[in-house]
Design a protein around this motif. Structure first.
Motif: not given
Length: 359
Positions: A261-278
């Motif tokens: 997550e810390e390495d991700a620069e894409s907003k879309l990727l970060k949003a996807r990670m947050r969704m997955q974590k949920k």
């Protein structure tokens, strides 16, 4: 919800350690990676068992793609192994072969329509008969998407309905049942008694196997999913159905998990990670007594024996992203890269200043 210390180990090691297991089902929603997971499970089992058979009961067979080898309805040794065999069962094709060209017209068509799933039940029982004559220490099922899997577990009652329907039709139509003899490959001399005997035999096989399916020492079901709402919902439905069928399940594999997550620069990727974590958090909350194995999303498909073997390490030890694995090293690398970029920017700025002075 149990604390992290209380949670069961997040691997499939428990399946490998359970030496009594005879049947391992792998199922879930379409497109979540069941075939890859069942293929890797069979590879891992082949390391600790005398002989392993993996069977695909999904009409859209992907087993041949996963191992990059052609398989048929006859068990075939997987290239590079001495004790791992694979076969692909297609109920529709097998049933057409059994029926012949005129098999499904008129009377037989009515029978098949009257008993949904009877054709699959018959071909499945034939396959189980075949499997039981062979000496495999464990059999892995790469099943079709959820609905088909649940039908497969209902086959004993489907065949029972079939037998009852046959008896009703025999009373109604008498000799017409002799038309069905070619369906089961017996001569006309045997008549309806042979057909009913054949169905009874199938029912016996499936009921015997069904008892084994309900024995947690012999059978377990591995649910494969991805960290999204529909997959969570489908997994919940599958676990409930398995509980109703009294089939043991205590392993969930969550596939296609995004990391770094810390390495991700894409907003879309970060949003996807947050969704997955949920959704991953919800899985842990709902199934705190399950072994939950998380598999990383890869840039490429896992195809071929070497790729499957390489990816199998994630089934035996929880995946750690490079950030966690070597955070200091990664940060140093990023600082070093930024320093290089800063040097380049300073040099470019210096060149531009000198250019202005000349003007």
């Amino acid at each position: 919800m149990a604390s992290n210390q209380d949670l069961p180990e997040g691997t499939v090691q428990n399946i490998l350690d359970q030496e009594s297991l005879k049947w391992v089902f792998v199922g879930g929603k379409g497109g979540v990676g069941k075939t890859t997971c069942s293929s890797i499970l069979s590879i891992l089992l082949s390391r600790v068992r005398h002989s392993v058979l993996i069977i695909s009961t999904d009409p859209a067979h992907n087993l041949s793609d996963a191992f990059q080898q052609r398989f048929t309805k006859t068990p075939t040794l997987v290239n590079g192994f001495t004790n791992l065999y694979a076969m692909e069962v297609d109920p529709n094709v097998e049933n057409e072969e059994m029926l012949g060209s005129e098999g499904m017209d008129g009377f037989l068509s009515d029978l098949a329509n009257a008993i949904p799933g009877i054709d699959e039940a018959m071909s499945f029982s034939e396959m189980l008969k075949l499997v039981q004559t062979m000496d495999y220490s464990v059999i892995v099922f790469d099943t079709a998407p959820t609905g088909h899997t649940l039908r497969l577990l209902q086959f004993p009652s489907t065949l029972e309905k079939g037998l009852a329907k046959m008896m009703t039709l025999r009373n109604k139509f008498g000799g017409m049942l002799s038309q069905m003899t070619h369906l089961f490959g017996v001569s006309d001399d045997f008549g309806e008694g042979a057909i009913l005997g054949k169905l009874e035999g199938m029912k016996d096989v499936i009921e015997r196997v069904n008892k084994q399916f309900k024995d947690p020492d012999l059978t377990t079901f591995v649910c494969v999913c991805i960290p999204e709402f529909l997959s969570l919902y489908e997994t919940e439905r599958l676990v409930q159905e398995l509980t109703n069928f009294e089939i043991d399940t205590h392993n969930i594999i969550i596939n296609q998990v995004l990391h770094d997550e810390e390495d991700a620069e894409s907003k879309l990727l970060k949003a996807r990670m947050r969704m997955q974590k949920k959704y991953i958090d919800q899985f842990y909350m709902l199934y705190d007594d399950f072994h939950i194995t998380k598999l990383p999303l890869l840039p490429d498909e896992v195809c071929g024996v070497e790729a499957l073997k390489s990816f199998s390490c994630n089934f035996l030890s929880p995946y750690e992203s490079p950030i966690i694995r070597g955070k200091e090293e990664v940060l140093e690398q990023r600082v070093s890269t930024l320093r290089e970029q800063l040097k380049d920017a300073e040099a470019e700025l210096e060149r531009q200043r000198k250019g202005k002075q000349k003007i």
